[in-house]
Every structure is written in structure tokens, then in C-alpha cells.
Write an enzyme that holds these catalytic residues in place. Structure first.
Site, PDB file in Angstrom:
ATOM      1  N   VAL A  72       0.721  -1.117  -0.100  1.00 33.64           N
ATOM      2  CA  VAL A  72      -0.059   0.077   0.008  1.00 33.64           C
ATOM      3  C   VAL A  72       1.040   1.254  -0.068  1.00 33.64           C
ATOM      4  O   VAL A  72       0.595   2.188  -0.536  1.00 33.64           O
ATOM      5  CB  VAL A  72      -1.037  -0.116   1.303  1.00 33.64           C
ATOM      6  CG1 VAL A  72      -1.702   1.457   1.482  1.00 33.64           C
ATOM      7  CG2 VAL A  72      -1.870  -1.230   1.026  1.00 33.64           C
ATOM      8  N   HIS A  73       1.864   1.236   0.867  1.00 36.19           N
ATOM      9  CA  HIS A  73       2.896   2.246   0.791  1.00 36.19           C
ATOM     10  C   HIS A  73       3.598   2.710  -0.608  1.00 36.19           C
ATOM     11  O   HIS A  73       3.695   3.592  -0.985  1.00 36.19           O
ATOM     12  CB  HIS A  73       4.045   2.032   1.836  1.00 36.19           C
ATOM     13  CG  HIS A  73       5.142   3.081   2.000  1.00 36.19           C
ATOM     14  ND1 HIS A  73       4.921   4.315   2.304  1.00 36.19           N
ATOM     15  CD2 HIS A  73       6.608   2.941   1.734  1.00 36.19           C
ATOM     16  CE1 HIS A  73       6.087   4.908   2.365  1.00 36.19           C
ATOM     17  NE2 HIS A  73       7.001   4.019   1.921  1.00 36.19           N
ATOM     18  N   ILE A  74       4.126   1.564  -1.182  1.00 38.03           N
ATOM     19  CA  ILE A  74       4.511   1.781  -2.618  1.00 38.03           C
ATOM     20  C   ILE A  74       3.315   2.458  -3.660  1.00 38.03           C
ATOM     21  O   ILE A  74       3.705   3.288  -4.297  1.00 38.03           O
ATOM     22  CB  ILE A  74       5.054   0.452  -2.937  1.00 38.03           C
ATOM     23  CG1 ILE A  74       6.297   0.062  -2.178  1.00 38.03           C
ATOM     24  CG2 ILE A  74       5.912   0.580  -4.523  1.00 38.03           C
ATOM     25  CD1 ILE A  74       6.618  -1.319  -2.463  1.00 38.03           C
TER      26      ILE A  74
END
Length: 214
Positions: A171-173
Site C-alpha cells: 500500500v505504501h508503494i
């Protein structure tokens, strides 16, 4: 944190901070592939990236120690920027506006938004747990000192924490790619004032007042 000489750019990360971040990111990727290879036969072919199954099993825990130490540096540097505020709670309540990119309806965001802060505290919980459980199941060095029931619990907890961490980083990427300019900030170390004003207006105000750093 001082602004760059170019009036439109602001320094967001120092070279040391960026190096620390990328070391953590690289070791995470290596751990994800080697861990998945050891987790399930369908992904066993990932061991070829590390020179075979023997080297994969040898290298995995050592890489884990490096990632823990690297992340510890980030945690000590940025923990105070990740404290949850009332604005963060309101930001989460308006997650629909976040997804629809209606940032004008969101409360003021400081250096990090609520999603980034939640990921930070998730990593604070999972990475030390991965280290501790990894030590318990680390053969041949430490596993022999622990009872088999504890080793079984450690294996299960290790897998659960790894799953949570991998999901969070995915999700961060995605979010970093979705919000244009975020990846560039971690590559070049600078962002435009327009970017800061749009995504982190509270942080921009602190920078202009010279109060971003403790």
C-alpha cells in the site's frame, strides 16, 4: 530544516535519511523474497535469487538483523513526526475524500498524513516482533535454546507479522506512486513548494517558520 537556495524547492530529506530509507527498503525486498521462498513451495524458486535454498536460509536472518538496525535509525529520527493528532483522526474519518483526491476537504496535514503514521506504527510493532521471533527460530544458533512449543508459536507469529508488513508496504508503494512527487522526494531529497502546500500544508508552514526540526 532549511529551505534550499532555489526558492521553489524545500529539502524534505537529507542524504543520510535517504540512504537509511533505501537501505531499509532494499533489505525489506530481499527479506520478502527469501521469506516467501521459505514459506511456501510454490514460491521456492525465489531461492535462485540468493544462490539456492541453502544460501537463502543462511542469509535471510542476517539480512533481517540489518533491516532492524536500519529501521531503528529511521524510527529514532522520525517518531515524533508520527504522533497521532486530532487532525489525523478526522483525516481517517474522511478516507472517502482521500481516495477521491479531494484534498481541499481534508484537515491540515503535517509532515506525514494519518495513513503514513499508521504504517509507521505498524512497522514499529511488526519489525521488532519479527526480530525476536526470528531469533527464536534461527537454526542452528538459537533455536536449540527454546522449547518446541515456543518455536511453533514464534513461527506462526513471524508469518503473521511478515504478512501484515508486506501488505502495508505494498500500500505504501502504491500511494507513493499515486501521489506524484513523493518518490522524487526520497530520490532527490527535495519537493516543490506547490507539492508541500497541496499535500502537507502544516509541514510547509513549520518549515517556513524554521520549526520543522526539534
Amino acid at each position: 530544516m532549511k529551505t534550499e537556495t532555489h526558492s521553489r524547492l524545500i529539502r524534505r530529506y537529507t542524504p543520510a535519511e535517504r540512504a537509511n530509507h533505501w537501505l531499509t527498503a532494499i533489505t525489506f525486498i530481499l527479506l520478502a523474497f527469501s521469506g516467501l521462498a521459505l514459506f511456501h513451495p510454490s514460491m521456492f524458486w525465489f531461492t535462485q535469487l540468493f544462490g539456492g535454498p541453502v544460501w537463502t536460509r543462511i542469509l535471510h536472518p542476517y539480512i533481517g538483523v540489518v533491516m532492524f538496525l536500519s529501521f531503528a535509525g529511521l524510527a529514532l529520527k522520525f517518531w515524533h513526526h508520527n504522533l497521532i493528532s486530532r487532525n489525523d483522526v478526522e483525516w481517517l474519518k474522511r478516507i472517502g475524500d482521500v481516495i477521491r483526491n479531494r484534498e481541499d476537504r481534508l484537515p491540515e496535514v503535517d509532515r506525514y498524513n494519518a495513513g503514513q503514521k499508521l504504517l509507521f506504527w505498524t512497522l514499529i510493532a511488526t519489525i521488532p516482533t519479527l526480530l525476536i521471533t526470528g531469533i527464536i527460530i534461527w537454526r542452528p544458533w538459537f533455536a536449540g535454546y527454546f522449547p518446541i512449543d515456543l518455536i511453533r508459536i514464534a513461527v506462526l507469529l513471524h508469518a503473521v507479522c511478515a504478512f501484515v508488513m508486506i501488505s502495508g508496504i505494498i500500500v505504501h508503494i502504491y500511494a507513493a506512486i499515486w501521489i506524484r512527487g513523493t518518490v522524487g522526494a526520497m530520490v532527490r531529497g527535495t519537493v516543490s513548494r506547490a507539492w508541500a502546500r497541496k499535500h502537507h500544508p502544516g509541514w510547509l508552514r513549520q518549515v517556513e517558520q524554521g520549526g520543522d526540526e526539534p
